[in-house]
Design an enzyme around this catalytic site. Structure first.
Site, PDB file in Angstrom:
ATOM      1  N   LYS A 195      44.495  11.023   8.094  1.00 10.53           N
ATOM      2  CA  LYS A 195      44.323   9.925   9.046  1.00 10.53           C
ATOM      3  C   LYS A 195      45.206  10.091  10.270  1.00 10.53           C
ATOM      4  O   LYS A 195      46.132  10.889  10.287  1.00 10.53           O
ATOM      5  CB  LYS A 195      44.575   8.585   8.341  1.00 10.53           C
ATOM      6  CG  LYS A 195      43.425   8.259   7.380  1.00 10.53           C
ATOM      7  CD  LYS A 195      43.498   6.879   6.803  1.00 10.53           C
ATOM      8  CE  LYS A 195      42.289   6.660   5.872  1.00 10.53           C
ATOM      9  NZ  LYS A 195      42.371   5.369   5.178  1.00 10.53           N
ATOM     10  N   ARG A 250      44.038   8.599  -2.785  1.00  8.07           N
ATOM     11  CA  ARG A 250      42.719   9.035  -2.311  1.00  8.07           C
ATOM     12  C   ARG A 250      42.926  10.145  -1.285  1.00  8.07           C
ATOM     13  O   ARG A 250      43.460   9.893  -0.204  1.00  8.07           O
ATOM     14  CB  ARG A 250      41.983   7.844  -1.690  1.00  8.07           C
ATOM     15  CG  ARG A 250      40.582   8.169  -1.182  1.00  8.07           C
ATOM     16  CD  ARG A 250      39.931   6.937  -0.586  1.00  8.07           C
ATOM     17  NE  ARG A 250      38.601   7.230  -0.059  1.00  8.07           N
ATOM     18  CZ  ARG A 250      38.374   7.721   1.150  1.00  8.07           C
ATOM     19  NH1 ARG A 250      39.368   7.972   1.966  1.00  8.07           N
ATOM     20  NH2 ARG A 250      37.136   7.964   1.543  1.00  8.07           N
TER      21      ARG A 250
HETATM   22  C1  YH5 Z   1      41.202   4.016   2.127  1.00  8.89           C
HETATM   23  O1  YH5 Z   1      42.242   4.133   2.781  1.00  8.89           O
HETATM   24  N1  YH5 Z   1      39.532   5.187   3.672  1.00  8.89           N
HETATM   25  S1  YH5 Z   1      37.164   6.125   4.677  1.00  8.89           S
HETATM   26  C2  YH5 Z   1      39.724   8.405   9.590  1.00  8.89           C
HETATM   27  C3  YH5 Z   1      40.260   9.671   9.542  1.00  8.89           C
HETATM   28  C4  YH5 Z   1      40.364  10.349   8.339  1.00  8.89           C
HETATM   29  C5  YH5 Z   1      39.940   9.753   7.186  1.00  8.89           C
HETATM   30  C6  YH5 Z   1      40.875   9.674  11.843  1.00  8.89           C
HETATM   31  N2  YH5 Z   1      37.754   4.831   2.396  1.00  8.89           N
HETATM   32  C7  YH5 Z   1      39.943   4.509   2.566  1.00  8.89           C
HETATM   33  O2  YH5 Z   1      39.140   8.392   4.896  1.00  8.89           O
HETATM   34  N3  YH5 Z   1      38.878   3.652   0.587  1.00  8.89           N
HETATM   35  C8  YH5 Z   1      38.216   5.354   3.540  1.00  8.89           C
HETATM   36  O3  YH5 Z   1      40.693  10.343  10.648  1.00  8.89           O
HETATM   37  C9  YH5 Z   1      38.826   4.296   1.767  1.00  8.89           C
HETATM   38  N4  YH5 Z   1      41.213   3.367   0.936  1.00  8.89           N
HETATM   39  C10 YH5 Z   1      40.078   3.185   0.186  1.00  8.89           C
HETATM   40  N5  YH5 Z   1      40.183   2.525  -0.974  1.00  8.89           N
HETATM   41  C11 YH5 Z   1      38.226   6.540   6.046  1.00  8.89           C
HETATM   42  C12 YH5 Z   1      38.916   7.851   5.951  1.00  8.89           C
HETATM   43  C13 YH5 Z   1      39.382   8.471   7.220  1.00  8.89           C
HETATM   44  C14 YH5 Z   1      39.277   7.803   8.409  1.00  8.89           C
END
Ligand code: YH5
Length: 276
Positions: free
Chosen positions: A221, A255
């Site tokens: 992230k 995760r």
């Molecule tokens: C979470 O924290 N996150 S989807 C933006 C990114 C990289 C990755 C800017 N589902 C979570 O992974 N479920 C997602 O780069 C989730 N907790 C739970 N429980 C977003 C994601 C991501 C977004």
């Protein structure tokens, strides 16, 4: 000291790794549906070999600015994949969705856990989750995915996140969700600035006042990408550092995209815990 906690009927004595399996068209970029399915299965298998306990399947992109996905498209992406994974591997599967109908069909096809970034606030989600009686992860988000990163504001981010989660836990219990089936998640990156994300990470242990397992999702992230000025693909050490800082504060579920590195770090962590 051995950490022991439950995800519904499943008991764990060590931190748990949830490996991320995205099945949005941009994640396995090609035209054919069968190719996507095949690549997703291979990726799931690789993550399980590396030490994942749960495969988190998401057919709906919740990245900031991502377009919304129709129910039909989301179902087409995930239903057969869940059956195939449950048939081939002995692992838990979570479904990363906010849509009640996707939750229903996912669980009917073998999904073990509902992972909802909207914390069961969308139409019928609360009722359906209660009826399905599987564990649910409730995540905090300020705003909606498309616009949540436009000037997020808090008084104290940590207490606001905890208050929100408390209130969602109470609504879930009132709707018939068993407390033993609830996981909470502060929602790193969801309507939060860099400073907000680091306050949450620094004070993650305060979430234990909910007395529920804590899931931390920081992998790749912008709290790392922005801090280090690097693309998401180049954040492995930062991701693992985040996991260790959360583990040290007693978070139980992680995760992540990078399962092997996370498993190595958590094995070292657990060995230290058991040597105290
Ligand atoms: C979470 O924290 N996150 S989807 C933006 C990114 C990289 C990755 C800017 N589902 C979570 O992974 N479920 C997602 O780069 C989730 N907790 C739970 N429980 C977003 C994601 C991501 C977004």
């Amino acid at each position: 000291m051995t950490v022991s906690f439950n995800i519904g009927p499943h008991q764990f004595q060590r931190p748990v790794i949830m490996g991320i399996l995205n099945v949005t068209p941009d994640s396995f970029s090609d035209g054919g549906k069968f190719v996507v399915h095949d690549k997703a299965l291979q990726h799931a298998e690789a993550m399980l070999e590396q030490g994942a306990d749960i495969i988190d399947i998401g057919g709906e992109s919740t990245r900031p600015g991502a377009p919304e996905v129709s129910l039909e498209d989301e179902l087409a992406r995930i239903v057969d994949l869940i059956s195939a994974i449950k048939q081939r591997f002995s692992c838990l599967v979570s479904i990363d969705t906010s849509k009640a109908e996707v939750m229903r069909q996912a669980v009917q096809n073998g999904a073990d856990i509902i992972n909802d970034v909207c914390a069961l606030t969308k139409p019928n989600a609360l009722e359906v989750a209660a009826q399905l009686a599987v564990p649910v992860c409730l995540m905090h988000m300020q705003g909606q995915p498309r616009t949540m990163q436009n000037n997020p504001l808090y008084g104290d981010v940590v207490s606001e996140v905890i208050d929100f989660l408390k209130s969602r836990v109470e609504s879930c219990v009132a709707a018939g969700v068993k407390r033993s089936n609830i996981i909470v998640d502060p929602g790193f990156g969801f309507g939060k600035t860099l400073q907000h994300n680091y306050q949450l990470l620094a004070r993650l242990a305060e979430c234990h006042q909910l007395q529920l397992p804590i899931l931390a999702g920081m992998s790749r992230k912008s709290m790392f990408g922005k801090l280090l000025n690097r693309p998401a693909s180049d954040l492995l050490a930062a991701n693992v550092a985040g996991v260790m800082i959360a583990a040290e504060q007693g978070a139980q579920i992680f995760r992540v995209h990078d399962v092997q590195a996370t498993a190595d770090a958590l094995n070292v962590f657990s060995m230290v815990q058991t040597s105290k």
